[in-house]
Design an enzyme around this catalytic site. Structure first.
Site, PDB file in Angstrom:
ATOM      1  N   HIS A 271       0.868  -1.191   0.000  1.00  0.00           N
ATOM      2  CA  HIS A 271       0.000   0.000   0.000  1.00  0.00           C
ATOM      3  C   HIS A 271       0.897   1.230   0.000  1.00  0.00           C
ATOM      4  CE1 HIS A 271      -3.755  -2.208   0.837  1.00  0.00           C
ATOM      5  NE2 HIS A 271      -2.964  -3.030   1.518  1.00  0.00           N
TER       6      HIS A 271
ATOM      7  N   HIS B 169      -2.791 -12.749   1.596  1.00  0.00           N
ATOM      8  CA  HIS B 169      -2.540 -12.960   3.028  1.00  0.00           C
ATOM      9  C   HIS B 169      -3.315 -14.119   3.663  1.00  0.00           C
ATOM     10  CE1 HIS B 169      -5.984 -10.275   2.860  1.00  0.00           C
ATOM     11  NE2 HIS B 169      -5.277  -9.182   2.834  1.00  0.00           N
TER      12      HIS B 169
ATOM     13  N   ASP C  51       2.083  -6.957   2.416  1.00  0.00           N
ATOM     14  CA  ASP C  51       0.908  -6.188   2.872  1.00  0.00           C
ATOM     15  C   ASP C  51       1.366  -4.985   3.691  1.00  0.00           C
ATOM     16  OD1 ASP C  51      -1.614  -5.232   3.265  1.00  0.00           O
ATOM     17  OD2 ASP C  51      -2.346  -6.922   4.440  1.00  0.00           O
TER      18      ASP C  51
ATOM     19  N   PHE D  86      -6.631  -1.034  10.568  1.00  0.00           N
ATOM     20  CA  PHE D  86      -5.965  -2.322  10.401  1.00  0.00           C
ATOM     21  C   PHE D  86      -4.693  -2.114   9.562  1.00  0.00           C
ATOM     22  CE2 PHE D  86     -10.410  -3.622  10.956  1.00  0.00           C
ATOM     23  CZ  PHE D  86     -10.299  -4.727  11.797  1.00  0.00           C
ATOM     24  N   GLY D  87      -3.595  -2.772   9.922  1.00  0.00           N
ATOM     25  CA  GLY D  87      -2.441  -2.779   9.029  1.00  0.00           C
ATOM     26  C   GLY D  87      -1.139  -2.480   9.724  1.00  0.00           C
TER      27      GLY D  87
HETATM   28  O1  DOR Z   1      -4.475  -4.770   7.596  1.00  0.00           O
HETATM   29  C1  DOR Z   1      -4.809  -4.414   6.491  1.00  0.00           C
HETATM   30  N1  DOR Z   1      -4.551  -3.166   6.047  1.00  0.00           N
HETATM   31  N2  DOR Z   1      -5.455  -5.262   5.710  1.00  0.00           N
HETATM   32  C2  DOR Z   1      -5.987  -4.890   4.550  1.00  0.00           C
HETATM   33  O2  DOR Z   1      -6.565  -5.697   3.894  1.00  0.00           O
HETATM   34  C3  DOR Z   1      -5.905  -3.478   4.099  1.00  0.00           C
HETATM   35  C4  DOR Z   1      -4.763  -2.822   4.697  1.00  0.00           C
HETATM   36  C5  DOR Z   1      -4.792  -1.322   4.553  1.00  0.00           C
HETATM   37  O3  DOR Z   1      -5.108  -0.802   3.472  1.00  0.00           O
HETATM   38  O4  DOR Z   1      -4.448  -0.648   5.527  1.00  0.00           O
END
Ligand code: DOR
Length: 439
Positions: A60, A232, A305, A323-324
């Site tokens: 990302h 993932h 990811d 999330f992430g």
């Molecule tokens: O943890 C995540 N973050 N999972 C995802 O599928 C998207 C991602 C995000 O764009 O931050």
């Protein structure tokens, strides 16, 4: 043109010792002894492992739209530092990468920066809303030559839309890249559904919500005769379904992230949102199954990811946090720790799962994931497997700080990255020359 480079006495794929000469972006000699061209920069690579430049199928970069979290420039720099020469940029930007215009903009910006090749992934549906197919053909025919389509962040939930997308990508040998998550089964979920979520009182994300979609999509891919790539993978059950689908001859490929190979849901006991990720960190048993599946080829690739977030989206209570987690700069160290140093895989295998296979799945294997051989583009990563280092969020090149590995020691890291012969990362320990090398 950058200065010629001689990589002396590297361990090729962690195997035989050889030297490599790079001129005008191409590997021109590989052998026990080589002739150094005039004015070449010599790298003493004894003890370093030479791999084909790493290719991330899941990054990302947040541009356009969330440049406060990451930009194509800062993300490219983080990638180069991590040993990557190509990244596939996810479509959940703002605006969403669902038109030829946006993917061309992302692609061109990546080329302009020139630190890694940025290959945009197109959205499957308009605005990631899951309702109407995006203009996939226009993105495929654009300058960005998109071959992978994903609504990552959300699942392509409607089976009819999924079926149509699989039919569409077949026409240009693309793939639908699925974030497998049953939306109804995971409404409001915060972490893996199990003992820990029960104790902490956080809403659970059950394994079946991933596995049911993986199974459905494998069957749809078989029905359509098309290609699906599952992102993932996080559960033992998903591994078993992918193994079954491959045995049956279905064109399914799958990825695992470094964090799902190292961390478990136990981390959530800290209530630190650095460990909040989608899909969630799961159990020790799942981690063990994922590691074995990467080693035996059921899982084709490791993808980061890399999900940068601005501090206000992470420095808050668990339920409110995004999330992430970051991944580009720590992936090599984590992979070495869990797969190489544990004896499950060799560096040769790492080249397969972090360069060759992702390049093939992304349809960029004419450019990346090539052999370390004469005549090939000089996309090369040198790893120092003895460079034990402690991760510090503040020392990362990414604009974001949300690494879950702060304070953790990793055994090795990438120390040199070459993109078509140009150094995009040189670790200070190698005393990079001050002239002639566009670092
Ligand atoms: O943890 C995540 N973050 N999972 C995802 O599928 C998207 C991602 C995000 O764009 O931050």
């Amino acid at each position: 043109m950058s200065r010629p480079i001689v990589i002396l006495n590297a361990s090729l794929y962690g195997d035989t010792t050889a030297s490599i000469v790079v001129e005008d972006g191409v590997i021109t000699q590989v052998g026990e002894t080589v002739d150094a061209p005039e004015g070449a920069w010599e790298i003493d690579a004894s003890g370093l492992v030479a791999l084909p430049g790493l290719v991330d199928l899941h990054t990302h970069l947040r541009e356009p739209g969330r440049e406060d979290a990451e930009t194509i420039e800062t993300g490219s720099r983080a990638a180069a530092v991590g040993g990557w020469t190509a990244v596939h940029a996810m479509a959940n930007t703002n605006p969403v990468s669902d038109t030829a215009g946006v993917v061309e903009q992302v692609y061109s910006r990546g080329q302009e920066i020139g630190l890694v090749d940025v290959f945009p992934v197109g959205a499957v549906t308009v605005g990631l809303k899951g309702e109407h197919l995006s203009e996939m053909g226009a993105m495929a025919n654009s300058r960005a030559r998109v071959r992978l389509f994903s609504d990552d962040g959300v699942c392509v939930y409607d089976p009819v839309i999924m079926r149509r997308a699989l039919e569409y990508v077949k026409t240009f040998d693309g793939a639908v890249v699925q974030h497998a998550q049953d939306l109804r089964l995971t409404e409001g979920s915060q972490m893996h559904e199990g003992e820990v979520s029960a104790e902490l009182g956080l809403a659970g994300w059950p394994a079946v919500a991933e596995e049911s979609i993986v199974a459905r999509d494998a069957l749809l891919a078989e029905h359509v005769g098309s290609r699906v790539h599952v992102q993932h993978l996080s559960t033992r059950g998903s591994v078993e379904i992918v193994r079954w689908a491959k045995d049956r001859g279905i064109a399914v490929t799958a990825e695992a992230t470094p964090h799902h190979l190292l961390l478990t849901h136990e981390s959530a006991r800290t209530y630190d949102p650095l460990f909040k990720v989608n899909p969630p960190l799961r159990t020790e048993d799942d981690v063990e199954a994922l590691r074995a599946a990467v080693a035996d080829g059921t899982i084709d690739i490791i993808a980061t990811d890399h999900a940068p977030h601005a501090s206000e989206d992470k420095d808050c209570e668990w339920a409110a946090a995004s999330f992430g987690m970051l991944g580009l700069e720590t992936a090599v160290g984590v992979v070495q720790k869990v797969l190489v140093d544990s004896g499950l895989m060799t560096w040769r295998d790492v080249a397969r799962v972090m360069s060759e296979n992702p390049a093939r799945i992304g349809k960029v294997d004419h450019l990346h994931g090539r052999p370390l051989a004469v005549g090939e583009p000089a996309n090369i990563t040198l790893v120092d497997p003895k460079a034990a280092w402690t991760v510090s969020a503040d020392a990362l090149s990414s604009r974001a700080r949300n690494t879950p590995y702060g304070g953790i020691e990793l055994p090795g890291r990438a120390v040199v990255t070459l993109l078509r012969g140009a150094p995009t990362h040189i670790d200070a320990s190698l005393n990079p020359p001050t002239e002639g090398v566009p670092a």
